[in-house]
Write a protein that holds these residues in place. Structure first.
Motif, short mmCIF file in Angstrom:
data_model
loop_
_atom_site.label_atom_id
_atom_site.label_comp_id
_atom_site.label_asym_id
_atom_site.label_seq_id
_atom_site.Cartn_x
_atom_site.Cartn_y
_atom_site.Cartn_z
N SER A 107 0.83 -1.20 0.00
CA SER A 107 0.00 0.00 0.00
C SER A 107 0.87 1.26 0.00
O SER A 107 1.95 1.27 0.60
CB SER A 107 -0.93 0.02 1.22
OG SER A 107 -0.22 0.39 2.37
N PRO A 108 0.42 2.32 -0.67
CA PRO A 108 1.19 3.57 -0.71
C PRO A 108 1.46 4.14 0.69
O PRO A 108 2.56 4.62 0.96
CB PRO A 108 0.31 4.52 -1.52
CG PRO A 108 -0.60 3.64 -2.30
CD PRO A 108 -0.78 2.39 -1.48
N HIS A 109 0.47 4.06 1.58
CA HIS A 109 0.64 4.60 2.93
C HIS A 109 1.77 3.87 3.66
O HIS A 109 2.64 4.49 4.28
CB HIS A 109 -0.68 4.48 3.71
CG HIS A 109 -0.56 4.86 5.14
ND1 HIS A 109 -0.48 6.18 5.54
CD2 HIS A 109 -0.48 4.12 6.26
CE1 HIS A 109 -0.36 6.22 6.86
NE2 HIS A 109 -0.36 4.99 7.32
N PHE A 110 1.76 2.54 3.60
CA PHE A 110 2.81 1.74 4.23
C PHE A 110 4.18 2.08 3.63
O PHE A 110 5.15 2.29 4.35
CB PHE A 110 2.50 0.25 4.07
CG PHE A 110 3.61 -0.65 4.54
CD1 PHE A 110 3.84 -0.83 5.90
CD2 PHE A 110 4.42 -1.32 3.63
CE1 PHE A 110 4.88 -1.66 6.33
CE2 PHE A 110 5.44 -2.14 4.05
CZ PHE A 110 5.67 -2.31 5.41
N CYS A 111 4.24 2.15 2.30
CA CYS A 111 5.51 2.47 1.62
C CYS A 111 6.06 3.81 2.06
O CYS A 111 7.24 3.92 2.42
CB CYS A 111 5.31 2.48 0.11
SG CYS A 111 5.03 0.86 -0.61
N ARG A 112 5.23 4.84 2.04
CA ARG A 112 5.70 6.18 2.42
C ARG A 112 6.21 6.21 3.86
O ARG A 112 7.23 6.82 4.15
CB ARG A 112 4.60 7.22 2.20
CG ARG A 112 4.47 7.63 0.74
CD ARG A 112 3.57 8.83 0.57
NE ARG A 112 2.19 8.55 0.89
CZ ARG A 112 1.31 8.00 0.05
NH1 ARG A 112 1.68 7.68 -1.17
NH2 ARG A 112 0.07 7.77 0.42
N ARG A 113 5.51 5.53 4.74
CA ARG A 113 5.92 5.49 6.15
C ARG A 113 7.30 4.85 6.30
O ARG A 113 8.18 5.39 6.97
CB ARG A 113 4.88 4.74 6.98
CG ARG A 113 5.08 4.94 8.47
CD ARG A 113 3.98 4.31 9.28
NE ARG A 113 4.25 2.89 9.38
CZ ARG A 113 3.35 1.92 9.20
NH1 ARG A 113 2.11 2.21 8.93
NH2 ARG A 113 3.70 0.67 9.31
N GLN A 116 10.09 7.09 4.54
CA GLN A 116 10.45 8.26 5.35
C GLN A 116 11.25 7.86 6.58
O GLN A 116 12.23 8.51 6.93
CB GLN A 116 9.19 9.03 5.75
CG GLN A 116 8.54 9.74 4.59
CD GLN A 116 7.16 10.29 4.92
OE1 GLN A 116 6.62 10.05 5.99
NE2 GLN A 116 6.58 11.03 3.98
#
Length: 157
Positions: A107-113, A116
């Motif tokens: 998921s994009p949210h998991f990836c970004r977290r 970062q």
């Protein structure tokens, strides 16, 4: 596909007994991909890149409607290679040329977290020490998206 599965199993083997004794979810990133990953297929419509580019695959997945960012291993020149690609359904839409693709749609949210926190373009394939909790506890709820065909260890699971 069999060659990739066999090679990842060999790479995971030294860690398997440690994990079996400690009750970790996965022995290694290779083991996580074997446990959670799904198969993907490149065809004539796949935009092939000459090299593995994690950041471009992530951008392509965000840009294309219904696409997902996938990290895992591909089979290239007789060996497994850590890689990322953009997929849709079970097709590689953008990624490196390979004979087989086994990876986890993230998921994009998991990836970004993770990106970062770790300062890396790669999410799972960075081998960053901060990823050890994911091996111990498994991927968090909502981290894995649908896509691909059942992986080697999901049959009969």
């Amino acid at each position: 596909m069999e060659e990739l599965t066999a090679a990842l199993t060999v790479l995971e083997a030294p860690f398997r007994t440690l994990v079996d004794d400690s009750e970790w979810a996965h022995a290694s990133m290779e083991g996580m991909v074997l446990d959670v990953g799904t198969w993907w297929t490149a065809d004539a419509g796949t935009r092939l890149s000459p090299q593995v580019t994690f950041s471009v695959a992530f951008s392509e997945a965000a840009r294309l409607q219904g696409a997902v960012y996938v990290e895992g291993y591909l089979w290239l020149d007789g060996r497994p290679v850590a890689a990322a690609w953009c997929g849709k359904n079970d097709q590689v839409v953008y990624g490196p040329r390979a004979e087989a693709y086994l990876g986890i749609p993230l998921s994009p949210h998991f990836c970004r977290r993770i990106q970062q926190r770790n300062g890396t373009a790669a999410v799972l394939m960075s081998k960053h020490p901060k990823l050890l909790p994911l091996l111990r506890d498994g991927l968090p709820r909502g981290a894995v998206l649908p896509g691909g065909r059942p992986g080697p260890r999901s049959v009969g699971a």
